[in-house]
Design a protein around this motif. Structure first.
Motif, mmCIF file in Angstrom:
data_model
loop_
_atom_site.group_PDB
_atom_site.id
_atom_site.type_symbol
_atom_site.label_atom_id
_atom_site.label_comp_id
_atom_site.label_asym_id
_atom_site.label_seq_id
_atom_site.Cartn_x
_atom_site.Cartn_y
_atom_site.Cartn_z
ATOM 1 N N VAL A 1 2.357 -5.051 7.051
ATOM 2 C CA VAL A 1 1.835 -4.324 5.898
ATOM 3 C C VAL A 1 1.869 -2.830 6.226
ATOM 4 O O VAL A 1 1.446 -2.425 7.318
ATOM 5 N N PRO B 1 2.999 -4.660 0.887
ATOM 6 C CA PRO B 1 2.646 -5.890 1.607
ATOM 7 C C PRO B 1 3.845 -6.480 2.334
ATOM 8 O O PRO B 1 4.971 -6.011 2.181
ATOM 9 N N HIS C 1 4.623 -12.334 0.551
ATOM 10 C CA HIS C 1 3.183 -12.577 0.431
ATOM 11 C C HIS C 1 2.756 -12.393 -1.018
ATOM 12 O O HIS C 1 3.027 -11.362 -1.631
ATOM 13 N N LEU D 1 -2.646 -9.909 -2.354
ATOM 14 C CA LEU D 1 -2.841 -8.569 -1.801
ATOM 15 C C LEU D 1 -4.289 -8.155 -2.022
ATOM 16 O O LEU D 1 -4.856 -8.407 -3.094
ATOM 17 N N TYR E 1 -8.574 -7.817 -5.433
ATOM 18 C CA TYR E 1 -7.690 -8.867 -4.931
ATOM 19 C C TYR E 1 -6.698 -9.223 -6.030
ATOM 20 O O TYR E 1 -7.102 -9.486 -7.165
ATOM 21 N N GLN F 1 -3.547 -11.881 -6.941
ATOM 22 C CA GLN F 1 -2.897 -13.139 -6.563
ATOM 23 C C GLN F 1 -1.824 -13.444 -7.598
ATOM 24 O O GLN F 1 -2.129 -13.819 -8.727
ATOM 25 N N ARG G 1 -0.748 -3.441 -9.252
ATOM 26 C CA ARG G 1 0.256 -4.055 -8.390
ATOM 27 C C ARG G 1 1.459 -4.390 -9.242
ATOM 28 O O ARG G 1 1.334 -4.958 -10.318
ATOM 29 N N GLU H 1 4.942 -8.832 -7.136
ATOM 30 C CA GLU H 1 4.386 -9.249 -5.844
ATOM 31 C C GLU H 1 4.751 -8.234 -4.782
ATOM 32 O O GLU H 1 4.974 -8.582 -3.622
ATOM 33 N N SER I 1 1.329 -1.978 -4.181
ATOM 34 C CA SER I 1 0.088 -1.754 -4.910
ATOM 35 C C SER I 1 -0.372 -0.320 -4.677
ATOM 36 O O SER I 1 -0.145 0.248 -3.602
ATOM 37 N N CYS J 1 -5.498 -2.255 3.387
ATOM 38 C CA CYS J 1 -4.803 -3.194 2.537
ATOM 39 C C CYS J 1 -4.442 -4.409 3.389
ATOM 40 O O CYS J 1 -4.166 -4.274 4.595
ATOM 41 N N SER K 1 -2.382 -8.492 3.081
ATOM 42 C CA SER K 1 -1.660 -9.446 2.244
ATOM 43 C C SER K 1 -1.696 -10.810 2.922
ATOM 44 O O SER K 1 -1.946 -10.913 4.138
ATOM 45 N N GLN L 1 -5.259 -13.280 6.374
ATOM 46 C CA GLN L 1 -4.885 -11.992 5.810
ATOM 47 C C GLN L 1 -4.335 -11.106 6.918
ATOM 48 O O GLN L 1 -4.910 -11.009 8.000
#
Lengths: 114, 116
Positions: B4, B25, B29, B32, B48, B50, B69, B72, B75, B92, B94, B105
Motif C-alpha cells: 500500500v 491499495p 484488494h 480499503l 471503509y 468494500q 474511492r 477498487e 482513494s 490507509c 487494504s 489488513q
C-alpha cells in the motif's frame, strides 16, 4: 461500543528476558483478535491473529498469544526477546459480522536493551 | 509485489486550508480503510470501502472529512477547513477478498499531517 485496553504503555526489557504484553477488550459478542507490530521506520504489520479454534495462537518471530474468553484477554508473549523486537505493539479487534473495521488499543512501546 | 502506498508522506498546512491525502491499495484488494493516529492515542477508524457497496463512514469525526474511492483502486481522503486537532498520522490499509482473508489488513506508511 467495543474497546481495547493495553495497560502497559512503555516496557523496557533486557535481551533474553520473557515478554508478556497485556490486552483486554470490552465487548459482549464474538470478536476476532489481532496483534500488530510497528518496527521503527516501518509500516504496521500483522504479528498474529485469532479467529476461532485453539485459543493459543502462534505468530511470526516466535510470538504467541492466548485468548482467554472468560477474562476478555488476548495477551502477547515471547519467551526470550531480542534487541530486534524493539517496536510498538498494538492489540486490535474486529467484531464478527460487524464489518472489517479494526478497533485498536493505544499501543505498547517495547524497548529491548542489549 | 508492491504494498500500500500513500502520498504525501508529510503535509504541513495552515489552519483553515483544505488537504487531500492519497492512498494506492495493493492490486486486487477489494477493501480499503482509512485510520488516523493522533499523538499518544491508538488508531481510530475513519471510513471503509468494500467493492461497490456504500462506504461505512461511521468513523468520520465531522462533515469536514470525506473520502472517495475510484472502483477498487485509488482513494483520496479530503479534510476541509483543517483544524489543529486534525494533526495526526493518517493510515490507509487494504485487504483481499474473502471472509477470513479479508480480515487481514495491510497498512501503508501513513501521511503525517501537521496543521499550524
Amino acid at each position: 461500543a467495543q474497546s481495547v485496553s493495553q495497560h502497559n504503555h512503555h516496557v523496557i526489557l533486557s535481551e533474553a528476558a520473557s515478554l508478556e504484553l497485556g490486552c483486554n477488550y470490552s465487548y459482549g459478542g464474538t470478536v476476532n483478535l489481532f496483534w500488530y507490530v510497528q518496527y521503527p521506520g516501518q509500516h504496521l504489520q500483522l504479528l498474529l491473529k485469532y479467529f476461532s479454534g485453539d485459543p493459543l495462537v502462534k505468530g511470526i518471530k516466535g510470538f504467541e498469544a492466548e485468548f482467554i474468553k472468560s477474562k476478555f484477554s488476548f495477551n502477547l508473549r515471547k519467551p526470550s526477546v531480542q534487541w530486534s523486537d524493539t517496536a510498538e505493539y498494538f492489540c486490535a479487534l474486529i467484531l464478527t459480522g460487524g464489518g472489517n473495521k479494526l478497533t485498536f488499543g493505544t499501543g505498547t512501546q517495547l524497548k529491548v536493551e542489549l | 509485489g508492491a504494498g500500500v502506498s500513500q502520498s504525501p508522506s508529510n503535509k504541513v498546512t495552515e489552519k483553515g486550508k483544505d488537504v487531500e491525502l492519497r492512498c494506492d491499495p495493493i492490486s486486487g484488494h477489494t477493501a480499503l480503510y482509512w485510520y488516523r493516529q493522533r499523538l499518544g492515542q491508538g488508531l481510530e477508524f475513519l471510513i471503509y470501502f468494500q467493492g461497490n457497496s456504500a462506504p461505512d463512514k461511521s468513523g468520520l469525526p465531522s462533515d469536514r472529512f470525506s473520502a472517495e474511492r475510484t472502483g477498487e483502486s485509488v482513494s483520496t481522503l479530503t479534510i476541509q477547513r483543517t483544524q489543529q486537532e486534525d494533526s495526526a498520522v493518517y493510515l490507509c490499509a487494504s485487504s483481499p477478498p474473502g471472509r477470513e482473508a479479508g480480515n487481514e489488513q495491510f497498512f501503508g506508511p501513513g501521511t503525517r499531517l501537521t496543521v499550524l
